[in-house]
Design a protein around this motif. Structure first.
Motif, PDB file in Angstrom:
ATOM      1  N   UNK A 244      14.255   0.624  32.905  1.00 21.32           N
ATOM      2  CA  UNK A 244      12.903   1.073  32.571  1.00 21.32           C
ATOM      3  C   UNK A 244      12.933   2.450  31.918  1.00 21.32           C
ATOM      4  N   UNK A 245      13.764   3.344  32.424  1.00 22.26           N
ATOM      5  CA  UNK A 245      13.845   4.696  31.861  1.00 22.26           C
ATOM      6  C   UNK A 245      14.333   4.657  30.419  1.00 22.26           C
ATOM      7  N   UNK A 246      15.365   3.863  30.163  1.00 21.82           N
ATOM      8  CA  UNK A 246      15.893   3.763  28.802  1.00 21.82           C
ATOM      9  C   UNK A 246      14.860   3.142  27.864  1.00 21.82           C
ATOM     10  N   UNK A 247      14.132   2.138  28.348  1.00 32.23           N
ATOM     11  CA  UNK A 247      13.106   1.510  27.516  1.00 32.23           C
ATOM     12  C   UNK A 247      12.005   2.513  27.173  1.00 32.23           C
ATOM     13  N   UNK A 248      11.611   3.328  28.126  1.00 35.15           N
ATOM     14  CA  UNK A 248      10.556   4.317  27.871  1.00 35.15           C
ATOM     15  C   UNK A 248      11.003   5.340  26.832  1.00 35.15           C
ATOM     16  N   UNK A 249      12.258   5.767  26.890  1.00 39.45           N
ATOM     17  CA  UNK A 249      12.742   6.695  25.867  1.00 39.45           C
ATOM     18  C   UNK A 249      12.822   6.017  24.502  1.00 39.45           C
ATOM     19  N   UNK A 250      13.187   4.744  24.490  1.00 38.18           N
ATOM     20  CA  UNK A 250      13.188   4.011  23.226  1.00 38.18           C
ATOM     21  C   UNK A 250      11.783   3.900  22.649  1.00 38.18           C
ATOM     22  N   UNK A 251      10.795   3.755  23.527  1.00 40.57           N
ATOM     23  CA  UNK A 251       9.420   3.660  23.043  1.00 40.57           C
ATOM     24  C   UNK A 251       9.001   4.940  22.330  1.00 40.57           C
ATOM     25  N   UNK A 252       9.536   6.072  22.763  1.00 44.04           N
ATOM     26  CA  UNK A 252       9.233   7.331  22.074  1.00 44.04           C
ATOM     27  C   UNK A 252       9.785   7.316  20.652  1.00 44.04           C
TER      28      UNK A 252
END
Length: 281
Positions: A244-252
């Protein structure tokens, strides 16, 4: 009955006017708070959902901080993010060049409209992820295969939006340019392209989203050292907070690309108020 409907319409209009007075950032923050509260209730408080399936907000926050520290310290995650960023950048440029060229071909020529466009539609209906092994076989496991897959996914929206933009010039405007002795190229450059910019930028924004999906899919399936590979590794270890953390940074990263296109649209298509990009004031 009519009076009841009129009163409901009045209440609805007043409700809409009240919402319009709320700043956008306040509405977005309120929605985020509600979503996080429900998320925390379902995972940490009531344990309705297994942490293997959905981590709690606290666990996700801990991993967000860990990933952020790793990025700021120049660790291995920064190199992975840079790899994904390069993939997205080159794929978007490639998709823009190919999509715009094919869009002009389709929008400007009968051959493109009647012969090329049906093949493009047929290709677009195919499951594009299925092409990933082919790109890997052709281009190897390096960044080139990821760029090719991401560009392949993002090209079609640009083709359609460019062709639609060229069609948007009215018949009267075309006749005027013809009466003034403008050549086909002059009509394209001075009438059709300026009129079609709102449509073209719509396609570019859709492509900005698609190119992210293509790049990460390529890293999932074809190895490499990008963020997609880190997500695959974390998922294989059932480390859902890290995923989830990696996905959120990718969303940025995806939002940065999307709003860069929206910013360019606002600067270049300022004359078209009906097509202001999302996020415009």
């Amino acid at each position: 009955m009519t009076d009841t409907l009129d009163s409901r319409d009045t209440v609805w209009v007043e409700h809409e006017a009240l919402i319009d007075r709320v700043p956008r950032w306040v509405a977005m923050l309120a929605l985020a708070v509600v979503v996080v509260a429900i998320w925390d209730l379902a995972t940490a408080r009531m344990a309705w959902v297994s942490p293997i399936i959905l981590p709690s907000p606290g666990e996700t926050l801990d991993d967000l901080i860990f990933v952020g520290k790793n990025l700021l310290s120049g660790g291995y995650m920064l190199e992975a993010l840079w790899t994904t960023t390069r993939t997205v950048f080159w794929a978007f440029l490639l998709a823009t060049g190919i999509g715009f060229s094919l869009g002009v071909l389709v929008g400007e020529t009968k051959f493109g409209e009647r012969a090329v466009m049906p093949y493009l539609v047929a290709i677009d209906t195919m499951p594009k992820v299925a092409f990933a092994p082919l790109f890997i076989a052709w281009l190897g496991f390096d960044i080139a295969s990821k760029v090719a897959l991401a560009a392949f996914i993002a090209t079609f929206p640009i083709v359609v939006s460019t062709a639609a933009g060229l069609y948007s010039a009215s018949e009267n405007e075309r006749m005027l340019f013809k009466a003034m002795g403008a050549s086909r190229l002059q009509t394209l450059l001075r009438l059709k392209l300026p009129n079609g910019l709102p449509h073209i930028f719509t396609g570019l924004k859709i492509a900005a989203v698609g190119v992210m999906a293509g790049a990460i899919t390529g890293e999932f399936l074809g190895g490499g050292r990008g963020f997609g590979a880190l997500i695959r590794q974390s998922a294989s270890q059932m480390d859902t907070p890290r995923v989830f953390a990696l996905i959120l940074y990718l969303s940025l990263l995806g939002l940065a690309l999307f709003f860069t296109v929206a910013w360019l649209q606002k600067r270049l298509v300022f004359w078209n108020k009906a097509n202001q990009p999302i996020g415009a004031a």
